[in-house]
Design a protein around this motif. Sequence first.
Motif, mmCIF file in Angstrom:
data_model
loop_
_atom_site.group_PDB
_atom_site.id
_atom_site.type_symbol
_atom_site.label_atom_id
_atom_site.label_comp_id
_atom_site.label_asym_id
_atom_site.label_seq_id
_atom_site.Cartn_x
_atom_site.Cartn_y
_atom_site.Cartn_z
ATOM 1 N N TYR A 1 63.761 -26.066 31.661
ATOM 2 C CA TYR A 1 63.471 -27.310 30.953
ATOM 3 C C TYR A 1 63.778 -27.094 29.491
ATOM 4 C CZ TYR A 1 60.910 -28.572 35.153
ATOM 5 O OH TYR A 1 60.569 -28.856 36.443
ATOM 6 N N GLN A 2 64.141 -28.162 28.816
ATOM 7 C CA GLN A 2 64.411 -28.103 27.387
ATOM 8 C C GLN A 2 63.106 -27.856 26.644
ATOM 9 O OE1 GLN A 2 67.441 -28.238 26.008
ATOM 10 N NE2 GLN A 2 66.558 -27.914 23.999
ATOM 11 N N PRO A 3 63.006 -26.768 25.846
ATOM 12 C CA PRO A 3 61.767 -26.539 25.103
ATOM 13 C C PRO A 3 61.592 -27.565 23.992
ATOM 14 C CG PRO A 3 63.403 -24.858 24.564
ATOM 15 C CD PRO A 3 63.992 -25.724 25.636
ATOM 16 N N VAL A 4 60.350 -27.801 23.596
ATOM 17 C CA VAL A 4 60.082 -28.703 22.482
ATOM 18 C C VAL A 4 60.589 -28.053 21.200
ATOM 19 C CG1 VAL A 4 58.124 -29.841 23.558
ATOM 20 C CG2 VAL A 4 57.735 -27.806 22.189
ATOM 21 N N GLU A 5 60.904 -28.887 20.199
ATOM 22 C CA GLU A 5 61.498 -28.382 18.960
ATOM 23 C C GLU A 5 60.549 -27.437 18.214
ATOM 24 O OE1 GLU A 5 63.418 -30.154 14.849
ATOM 25 O OE2 GLU A 5 63.158 -31.472 16.568
ATOM 26 N N HIS A 6 59.284 -27.835 18.103
ATOM 27 C CA HIS A 6 58.270 -27.015 17.438
ATOM 28 C C HIS A 6 57.160 -26.734 18.440
ATOM 29 C CE1 HIS A 6 60.205 -27.765 13.602
ATOM 30 N NE2 HIS A 6 60.223 -29.060 13.902
ATOM 31 N N PRO A 7 56.627 -25.515 18.478
ATOM 32 C CA PRO A 7 55.550 -25.214 19.422
ATOM 33 C C PRO A 7 54.371 -26.172 19.268
ATOM 34 C CG PRO A 7 56.340 -23.201 18.395
ATOM 35 C CD PRO A 7 57.009 -24.351 17.674
ATOM 36 N N VAL A 8 53.760 -26.539 20.380
ATOM 37 C CA VAL A 8 52.591 -27.415 20.400
ATOM 38 C C VAL A 8 51.387 -26.540 20.763
ATOM 39 C CG1 VAL A 8 51.510 -29.415 21.479
ATOM 40 C CG2 VAL A 8 53.986 -29.392 21.086
ATOM 41 N N VAL A 9 50.567 -26.216 19.753
ATOM 42 C CA VAL A 9 49.400 -25.360 19.947
ATOM 43 C C VAL A 9 48.146 -26.177 19.649
ATOM 44 C CG1 VAL A 9 48.207 -23.268 19.231
ATOM 45 C CG2 VAL A 9 50.705 -23.328 19.207
ATOM 46 N N VAL A 10 47.242 -26.271 20.624
ATOM 47 C CA VAL A 10 45.986 -26.975 20.435
ATOM 48 C C VAL A 10 44.816 -26.014 20.697
ATOM 49 C CG1 VAL A 10 44.535 -28.911 21.178
ATOM 50 C CG2 VAL A 10 47.021 -29.192 21.024
ATOM 51 N N ILE A 11 44.784 -25.372 21.851
ATOM 52 C CA ILE A 11 43.706 -24.442 22.195
ATOM 53 C C ILE A 11 43.965 -23.072 21.561
ATOM 54 C CG2 ILE A 11 42.467 -23.303 24.089
ATOM 55 C CD1 ILE A 11 42.075 -26.099 24.758
ATOM 56 N N GLY A 12 45.184 -22.553 21.682
ATOM 57 C CA GLY A 12 45.501 -21.257 21.085
ATOM 58 C C GLY A 12 46.914 -20.806 21.412
ATOM 59 N N PRO A 13 47.528 -20.008 20.520
ATOM 60 C CA PRO A 13 48.902 -19.563 20.727
ATOM 61 C C PRO A 13 49.069 -18.649 21.934
ATOM 62 C CG PRO A 13 47.933 -18.439 18.846
ATOM 63 C CD PRO A 13 46.954 -19.496 19.280
ATOM 64 N N GLN A 14 47.990 -18.039 22.410
ATOM 65 C CA GLN A 14 48.098 -17.187 23.597
ATOM 66 C C GLN A 14 48.425 -17.995 24.847
ATOM 67 O OE1 GLN A 14 45.318 -17.970 21.932
ATOM 68 N NE2 GLN A 14 43.461 -17.675 23.134
ATOM 69 N N LEU B 1 50.865 -20.277 24.936
ATOM 70 C CA LEU B 1 52.261 -20.703 24.856
ATOM 71 C C LEU B 1 53.084 -19.763 25.718
ATOM 72 C CD1 LEU B 1 52.863 -21.324 21.040
ATOM 73 C CD2 LEU B 1 52.439 -23.016 22.811
ATOM 74 N N ALA B 2 54.063 -20.291 26.392
ATOM 75 C CA ALA B 2 54.997 -19.465 27.153
ATOM 76 C C ALA B 2 56.404 -19.893 26.770
ATOM 77 C CB ALA B 2 54.763 -19.637 28.654
ATOM 78 N N GLN B 3 57.320 -18.965 26.760
ATOM 79 C CA GLN B 3 58.710 -19.253 26.411
ATOM 80 C C GLN B 3 59.467 -19.829 27.609
ATOM 81 O OE1 GLN B 3 59.812 -18.928 23.172
ATOM 82 N NE2 GLN B 3 57.628 -18.602 22.928
ATOM 83 N N TYR B 4 58.765 -20.046 28.697
ATOM 84 C CA TYR B 4 59.340 -20.550 29.937
ATOM 85 C C TYR B 4 58.461 -21.681 30.462
ATOM 86 C CZ TYR B 4 55.723 -17.289 31.413
ATOM 87 O OH TYR B 4 54.534 -16.623 31.554
ATOM 88 N N PRO B 5 58.998 -22.529 31.333
ATOM 89 C CA PRO B 5 58.158 -23.571 31.939
ATOM 90 C C PRO B 5 57.069 -22.927 32.798
ATOM 91 C CG PRO B 5 60.480 -23.972 32.381
ATOM 92 C CD PRO B 5 60.379 -22.611 31.781
ATOM 93 N N VAL B 6 55.890 -23.511 32.806
ATOM 94 C CA VAL B 6 54.759 -22.989 33.569
ATOM 95 C C VAL B 6 54.392 -23.995 34.647
ATOM 96 C CG1 VAL B 6 52.331 -22.327 33.425
ATOM 97 C CG2 VAL B 6 53.896 -21.682 31.585
ATOM 98 N N GLU B 7 54.330 -23.531 35.895
ATOM 99 C CA GLU B 7 53.919 -24.370 37.025
ATOM 100 C C GLU B 7 52.461 -24.047 37.346
ATOM 101 O OE1 GLU B 7 55.760 -26.588 38.747
ATOM 102 O OE2 GLU B 7 57.793 -26.120 38.104
ATOM 103 N N LEU B 8 51.595 -25.058 37.306
ATOM 104 C CA LEU B 8 50.177 -24.877 37.588
ATOM 105 C C LEU B 8 49.743 -25.816 38.707
ATOM 106 C CD1 LEU B 8 48.886 -24.880 33.905
ATOM 107 C CD2 LEU B 8 49.215 -22.891 35.370
ATOM 108 N N ASN C 1 59.674 -39.532 22.694
ATOM 109 C CA ASN C 1 60.036 -39.291 24.086
ATOM 110 C C ASN C 1 60.079 -37.793 24.378
ATOM 111 O OD1 ASN C 1 60.259 -41.946 25.033
ATOM 112 N ND2 ASN C 1 62.250 -42.160 24.056
ATOM 113 N N THR C 2 59.448 -36.982 23.508
ATOM 114 C CA THR C 2 59.431 -35.537 23.701
ATOM 115 C C THR C 2 58.469 -35.195 24.834
ATOM 116 O OG1 THR C 2 59.896 -35.181 21.356
ATOM 117 C CG2 THR C 2 59.007 -33.312 22.584
ATOM 118 N N MET C 3 59.034 -34.708 25.938
ATOM 119 C CA MET C 3 58.273 -34.384 27.140
ATOM 120 C C MET C 3 57.540 -33.057 26.950
ATOM 121 S SD MET C 3 57.925 -35.643 30.330
ATOM 122 C CE MET C 3 59.438 -36.542 30.567
#
Length: 171
Positions: free
Chosen positions: A17-30, A32-39, A118-120
């Motif tokens: 997936y296309q990463p967002v332009e700037h990291p989106v951190v709300v709870i904590g930087p730990q 964040l993943a450099q890859y898509p995460v399936e939960l 429209n940033t997913m």
Amino acid sequence: MATGQEPGNPIPAMRTYQPVEHPVVVIGPQYLAQYPVELVVSSKLLTLGENDFKVSDINGTNIFQVKSKLLTLHDRRFMKDAAGNSLVNLRQKGEVPDFKVKGGYGESSCSILLGDSNTMLAQMHRLHSLKTMILDSDSFGVTVYPNVDYAFIVALVVILDEINADRSGED
């Protein structure tokens, strides 16, 4: 099974997936993943319309849990990591949103977007199985895009579930 991942870190998604332009951190930087995460987010209906949630990666490894606090002044939920450490308390507030949901939460799928752009950030879809019907539980597949705080996305999914329950009169 050795995955090369540290314990408690989710397994990367198979698609890119296309990463967002700037990291989106709300709870904590730990979270964040450099890859898509399936939960997989599973909820179990408790008494009085309260739900608890279990969040795992696609291999079933527990990543987060959300517990309801019954009989409190405000509806509260507590999100914890796999080790049981509290990450965030969720409660109803009413601020101007920085994120939006496209598509209905009660529908089979929806997208989480950044603000009015429209940033997913993530996509969510309802999982249906014989197990969920027998156990009276709800399960969602959630794909979190690269560089997006996946703990925050889980918190947002729980909030959406609460809003949906309020609207349907279940809470």
